[in-house]
Design an enzyme around this catalytic site. Structure first.
Site, mmCIF file in Angstrom:
data_model
loop_
_atom_site.group_PDB
_atom_site.id
_atom_site.type_symbol
_atom_site.label_atom_id
_atom_site.label_comp_id
_atom_site.label_asym_id
_atom_site.label_seq_id
_atom_site.Cartn_x
_atom_site.Cartn_y
_atom_site.Cartn_z
ATOM 1 N N GLU A 85 0.927 -1.345 0.117
ATOM 2 C CA GLU A 85 0.092 -0.028 -0.056
ATOM 3 C C GLU A 85 0.969 1.086 0.032
ATOM 4 O O GLU A 85 1.697 1.500 0.878
ATOM 5 C CB GLU A 85 -1.022 -0.213 1.068
ATOM 6 C CG GLU A 85 -2.040 1.147 1.159
ATOM 7 C CD GLU A 85 -3.017 0.981 2.227
ATOM 8 O OE1 GLU A 85 -3.458 -0.282 2.642
ATOM 9 O OE2 GLU A 85 -3.483 2.056 2.953
ATOM 10 N N LYS A 277 -7.721 -1.651 11.105
ATOM 11 C CA LYS A 277 -6.888 -2.193 9.940
ATOM 12 C C LYS A 277 -5.789 -1.138 9.680
ATOM 13 O O LYS A 277 -4.422 -1.339 9.377
ATOM 14 C CB LYS A 277 -7.964 -1.954 8.836
ATOM 15 C CG LYS A 277 -7.169 -2.405 7.403
ATOM 16 C CD LYS A 277 -6.535 -1.440 6.695
ATOM 17 C CE LYS A 277 -6.125 -2.199 5.176
ATOM 18 N NZ LYS A 277 -5.315 -0.954 4.529
ATOM 19 N N ASP A 293 4.356 -14.885 11.169
ATOM 20 C CA ASP A 293 2.963 -15.575 10.451
ATOM 21 C C ASP A 293 2.200 -14.460 10.736
ATOM 22 O O ASP A 293 1.493 -14.310 11.804
ATOM 23 C CB ASP A 293 2.971 -16.746 11.560
ATOM 24 C CG ASP A 293 1.511 -17.255 10.963
ATOM 25 O OD1 ASP A 293 0.719 -16.766 10.110
ATOM 26 O OD2 ASP A 293 1.249 -18.570 11.358
ATOM 27 N N HIS A 390 -2.603 10.201 0.520
ATOM 28 C CA HIS A 390 -2.782 9.013 0.027
ATOM 29 C C HIS A 390 -2.675 8.812 -1.593
ATOM 30 O O HIS A 390 -2.008 8.267 -2.464
ATOM 31 C CB HIS A 390 -4.295 8.414 0.230
ATOM 32 C CG HIS A 390 -4.244 6.689 0.000
ATOM 33 N ND1 HIS A 390 -3.846 6.009 0.753
ATOM 34 C CD2 HIS A 390 -5.005 6.266 -0.997
ATOM 35 C CE1 HIS A 390 -4.326 4.752 0.287
ATOM 36 N NE2 HIS A 390 -4.673 4.998 -0.649
HETATM 37 C C1 MEV Z 1 -5.936 2.748 5.109
HETATM 38 O O1 MEV Z 1 -5.070 1.656 4.599
HETATM 39 C C2 MEV Z 1 -6.068 3.025 6.555
HETATM 40 C C3 MEV Z 1 -7.104 3.738 7.157
HETATM 41 O O2 MEV Z 1 -8.501 3.438 6.563
HETATM 42 C C4 MEV Z 1 -6.954 3.597 8.584
HETATM 43 C C5 MEV Z 1 -7.980 4.614 9.274
HETATM 44 O O3 MEV Z 1 -9.338 4.994 8.496
HETATM 45 O O4 MEV Z 1 -7.875 4.753 10.478
HETATM 46 C C6 MEV Z 1 -6.733 5.322 6.739
#
Ligand code: MEV
Length: 435
Positions: A85, A277, A293, A390
């Site tokens: 990413e 995430k 792992d 991003h």
């Molecule tokens: C993107 O990989 C992760 C985010 O969505 C985490 C979040 O929203 O806190 C930017």
């Protein structure tokens, strides 16, 4: 369409490749050539990778990047990160720099206990089973002595073997709940070998115990990837007034919004999953780079995030006496010896880069990577929005997709300094440049 084939695993790599290419692709020669470009030119290195799994055709690249300027417990680190990413490494490096100027990250291992279970059914009297297990418990330890010998020399081994009555959940269901200390290894093979020996002892001893042989049946023996007692805490903290940066004009307002974002993730599972995430972006990148792992870590972490009965944020924030503190606790079963750690050449590089940490140090570093990532994401989300950074990082991927020339890339970078990056905006620009 392919028909069923026999003995595939025994074919040579070349035979497998030919079969795959001819069966599934119309341009088989091209596909074979492409797949072979990913072979390592050093035959020994390739053989090593081939043998990690069965039926290897080639290698699959992921970028191995680094995020410098991490200060953890007063020590400087550059973190190796394996991830596809585009914005993750940049975000980690940014958060690292930010906190290096505010005292750095703190991390503490809370505990290091791993778990394995022998699941069995038993139809007899439960009190008699308890007496039986109490009688044969020393035998479990003596029968596993050969297996645990080396681990005991390193200070680890089997900590406890407890009988758990689960018949309220499932008729006749019991377990031997076994706790381990596996020191610097993740310990999966060690734990599973011990459990299978314990299960064998259980079956053997049941033959001599009243009617237990008929009443007791072992279902399976396996470690648990849920390790709530193998936990590490990472934190950052500074005076609220020290939180100014190019994106933060008013630190009080920033902190209030940041804490609200954390609270939302604490109470709202849809948001909590994405929040966590973001944490796992950092965690997995380190876990992969160090040959650990990541599926085990993912499964265990998300179970931990649900331990209160509802899926919730792994991180928390508070302000006390003008001091902002942001922290998370993560269950992490990691190893720095055994498994891929002594086999994969890039894993060895990653561990060396980290100063050859032991498992506890690696737990701390990985938890910090997760916290840094979470901080970077929440800081962007509550200030500029996530897409600005991003999409800037993603611009390169879009340009690659359209095979942009160096000249077109230079133009695009200049153009998107002042314009918002989107897939269609990049396509439009390329079209206008190519007219
Ligand atoms: C993107 O990989 C992760 C985010 O969505 C985490 C979040 O929203 O806190 C930017």
């Amino acid at each position: 369409m392919a028909s069923n084939i026999k003995g595939f695993s025994k074919w040579t790599k070349e035979e497998k490749l030919q079969w795959i290419a001819k069966t599934y692709f119309s341009n088989s020669e091209e596909i074979i050539a492409l797949i072979k470009t990913y072979w390592n030119s050093d035959e020994d290195v390739q053989k090593l990778h081939d043998e990690f799994i069965e039926n290897t055709l080639t290698n699959f690249y992921l970028p191995f990047g680094v995020a410098p300027n991490f200060v953890i417990n007063g020590r400087n680190y550059t973190l190796p990160m394996v991830i596809e990413e585009s914005s993750v490494v940049a975000a980690a490096a940014k958060a690292a720099k930010f906190w290096s100027e505010r005292g750095g990250f703190k991390a503490t291992v809370l505990n290091t206990e791993k778990i394995g279970q022998v699941h069995f059914t038993y139809t007899g009297d439960s009190a008699a089973l308890t007496r039986f297990i109490d009688t044969i418990r020393p035998q479990f330890f003596s029968d596993t002595e050969a297996l645990t010998q080396n681990m005991r020399k390193r200070g680890g081994g089997i900590l406890d073997i407890a009988l758990r009555d689960k018949t309220e959940l499932l008729e006749n269901y019991y377990q031997l709940h076994v706790t381990f200390d596996t020191k610097d290894s993740m310990g999966a093979n060690f734990i599973n070998s011990c459990l299978e020996q314990i299960a064998a002892t259980l079956k053997e001893q049941a033959r001599h115990f009243d009617s237990a042989e008929q009443e007791l049946e072992v279902v399976m023996s396996i470690l648990s990837n849920y390790v709530p007692n193998c936990c590490v805490r990472a934190s950052v903290s500074c005076a609220v007034s020290d939180l100014t940066s190019s994106e933060i004009e008013n630190p009080e307002e920033f902190v209030a919004k940041f804490m609200q974002a954390v609270r939302i993730a604490e109470v709202e599972p849809f948001r909590a999953v994405t929040h966590n995430k973001g944490i796992m972006n950092g965690v997995d990148a380190l876990v992969l780079a160090t040959g650990n792992d990541f599926r085990a870590v993912e499964a265990g972490v998300h179970a931990y995030a649900s331990r209160g009965g509802s899926y919730s944020s792994l991180s928390h924030a508070k302000v006390e006496d003008g001091i902002f503190t942001f922290w998370l606790d993560l269950p992490l079963a990691l190893g720095t010896v055994g498994g891929l750690t002594s086999l994969h050449p890039m894993v060895k590089v990653a561990l060396k880069l980290l100063g050859s940490p032991n498992a506890e140090e690696l737990m701390q570093i990985v938890a910090v990577a997760g916290l840094a990532q979470n901080f970077a994401a929440l800081k962007s989300l509550t200030t500029t929005g996530i897409q600005q950074g991003h999409m800037k990082m993603h611009l390169k991927n879009i340009l690659n997709q359209f095979k942009a020339t160096d000249e077109e890339r230079r133009n695009a970078v200049l153009h998107f300094e002042k314009n918002i990056v989107s897939h269609s905006a990049v396509v439009e620009l390329l079209e206008s440049l190519r007219k």
